[in-house]
Design an enzyme around this catalytic site. Structure first.
Site, PDB file in Angstrom:
ATOM      1  N   GLY A  47      26.563  28.693 -17.135  1.00 38.46           N
ATOM      2  CA  GLY A  47      25.470  29.485 -17.688  1.00 38.46           C
ATOM      3  C   GLY A  47      25.322  29.217 -19.161  1.00 38.46           C
ATOM      4  O   GLY A  47      26.241  28.714 -19.816  1.00 38.46           O
ATOM      5  N   GLN A  52      23.013  30.628 -27.806  1.00 36.69           N
ATOM      6  CA  GLN A  52      24.114  29.651 -27.868  1.00 36.69           C
ATOM      7  C   GLN A  52      23.651  28.267 -28.311  1.00 36.69           C
ATOM      8  O   GLN A  52      24.469  27.419 -28.660  1.00 36.69           O
ATOM      9  CB  GLN A  52      24.790  29.529 -26.499  1.00 36.69           C
ATOM     10  CG  GLN A  52      25.506  30.802 -26.077  1.00 36.69           C
ATOM     11  CD  GLN A  52      26.219  30.587 -24.771  1.00 36.69           C
ATOM     12  OE1 GLN A  52      25.618  30.665 -23.705  1.00 36.69           O
ATOM     13  NE2 GLN A  52      27.511  30.281 -24.834  1.00 36.69           N
ATOM     14  N   CYS A  90      33.924  31.419 -22.711  1.00 36.74           N
ATOM     15  CA  CYS A  90      32.568  31.266 -23.262  1.00 36.74           C
ATOM     16  C   CYS A  90      32.538  30.004 -24.118  1.00 36.74           C
ATOM     17  O   CYS A  90      33.434  29.783 -24.929  1.00 36.74           O
ATOM     18  CB  CYS A  90      32.218  32.488 -24.110  1.00 36.74           C
ATOM     19  SG  CYS A  90      30.600  32.375 -24.893  1.00 36.74           S
ATOM     20  N   LEU A  91      31.488  29.228 -23.938  1.00 42.08           N
ATOM     21  CA  LEU A  91      31.306  28.006 -24.733  1.00 42.08           C
ATOM     22  C   LEU A  91      31.310  28.295 -26.228  1.00 42.08           C
ATOM     23  O   LEU A  91      31.651  27.439 -27.025  1.00 42.08           O
ATOM     24  CB  LEU A  91      29.933  27.392 -24.411  1.00 42.08           C
ATOM     25  CG  LEU A  91      29.740  26.886 -22.999  1.00 42.08           C
ATOM     26  CD1 LEU A  91      28.267  26.616 -22.768  1.00 42.08           C
ATOM     27  CD2 LEU A  91      30.546  25.634 -22.815  1.00 42.08           C
ATOM     28  N   HIS A 132      27.288  38.289 -18.360  1.00 41.75           N
ATOM     29  CA  HIS A 132      27.726  37.527 -19.527  1.00 41.75           C
ATOM     30  C   HIS A 132      26.534  36.989 -20.330  1.00 41.75           C
ATOM     31  O   HIS A 132      26.473  37.130 -21.550  1.00 41.75           O
ATOM     32  CB  HIS A 132      28.634  36.375 -19.058  1.00 41.75           C
ATOM     33  CG  HIS A 132      29.187  35.531 -20.168  1.00 41.75           C
ATOM     34  ND1 HIS A 132      30.515  35.536 -20.526  1.00 41.75           N
ATOM     35  CD2 HIS A 132      28.588  34.654 -21.015  1.00 41.75           C
ATOM     36  CE1 HIS A 132      30.702  34.700 -21.544  1.00 41.75           C
ATOM     37  NE2 HIS A 132      29.540  34.144 -21.853  1.00 41.75           N
ATOM     38  N   GLU A 133      25.579  36.369 -19.628  1.00 42.39           N
ATOM     39  CA  GLU A 133      24.454  35.743 -20.347  1.00 42.39           C
ATOM     40  C   GLU A 133      23.514  36.792 -20.938  1.00 42.39           C
ATOM     41  O   GLU A 133      22.990  36.611 -22.046  1.00 42.39           O
ATOM     42  CB  GLU A 133      23.684  34.785 -19.429  1.00 42.39           C
ATOM     43  CG  GLU A 133      24.500  33.660 -18.794  1.00 42.39           C
ATOM     44  CD  GLU A 133      25.378  32.862 -19.743  1.00 42.39           C
ATOM     45  OE1 GLU A 133      25.116  32.843 -20.966  1.00 42.39           O
ATOM     46  OE2 GLU A 133      26.358  32.269 -19.261  1.00 42.39           O
ATOM     47  N   HIS A 136      24.797  38.055 -24.112  1.00 42.11           N
ATOM     48  CA  HIS A 136      24.522  37.153 -25.244  1.00 42.11           C
ATOM     49  C   HIS A 136      23.206  37.509 -25.933  1.00 42.11           C
ATOM     50  O   HIS A 136      23.069  37.372 -27.149  1.00 42.11           O
ATOM     51  CB  HIS A 136      24.422  35.701 -24.768  1.00 42.11           C
ATOM     52  CG  HIS A 136      25.715  34.941 -24.796  1.00 42.11           C
ATOM     53  ND1 HIS A 136      26.457  34.735 -25.931  1.00 42.11           N
ATOM     54  CD2 HIS A 136      26.394  34.305 -23.805  1.00 42.11           C
ATOM     55  CE1 HIS A 136      27.538  34.014 -25.642  1.00 42.11           C
ATOM     56  NE2 HIS A 136      27.527  33.748 -24.356  1.00 42.11           N
TER      57      HIS A 136
HETATM   58 ZN    ZN Z   1      28.994  32.789 -23.322  1.00 41.14          ZN
END
Ligand code: ZN
Length: 162
Positions: A47, A52, A90-91, A132-133, A136
């Site tokens: 995702g 991000q 998380c990236l 999660h997304e 963000h």
């Molecule tokens: Zn993330």
């Protein structure tokens, strides 16, 4: 299409509340295409939210293994039920993963890339990815949900990244 660089902490864009998309125009279509390419550029990414990649707009993409990619514009969680412990990475928080609580079942609504209203009821990894997304977009990271610092670990090898 292009693979975009991923913003990581302490980049302030990750802590901003992203703006709603007013019109799904060609710039939004390009953003979506780039986000999908960026998400699939590295295996294990399931995702990505627009902040991000440095764009403070309410757009997320989710790509689970063997499933069609999901695009959600101006998404909202409309219902959550149950609670479970999950492992999350998380990236934008590279090198760590943690154990947090997420809902068991999540219903989200939003618009797809064509502007059509969609509603998704999900469990397991998709429910986790939706929470999660969408977090963000509100400047929230999974580390904010850690109940104890001990629940955050350094990565050796890899984990699912959202
Ligand atoms: Zn993330």
């Amino acid at each position: 299409m292009a693979v975009l660089p991923i913003r990581a902490l302490p980049d302030p864009v990750l802590r901003q509340k992203a703006k709603r998309v007013k019109t799904i125009d060609s710039s939004i279509q390009k953003l979506i295409a780039d986000m999908i390419e960026t998400m699939h550029a590295v295996p294990g990414r399931v995702g990505l939210a627009a902040p991000q990649v440095g764009v403070s707009l309410r757009v997320v993409v989710i790509g689970l293994p063997e499933e069609e990619d999901i695009v959600l514009i101006n998404p909202e969680i409309v219902r959550r039920s149950g609670q479970r412990l999950v492992t999350e990475g998380c990236l934008s928080v590279p090198g760590y993963f943690g154990e947090i609580k997420r809902a068991e079942v999540v219903t989200a609504k939003g618009r797809d890339a064509k502007g059509k209203e969609i509603r998704i009821k999900a469990d397991e990894l998709l429910a986790q990815a939706l929470e999660h997304e969408i977090d963000h977009l509100n400047g929230v990271l999974y580390i904010d949900h850690l109940e104890e610092r001990d629940n955050l670990h350094q990565v050796e090898g890899g984990t699912t990244e959202l």
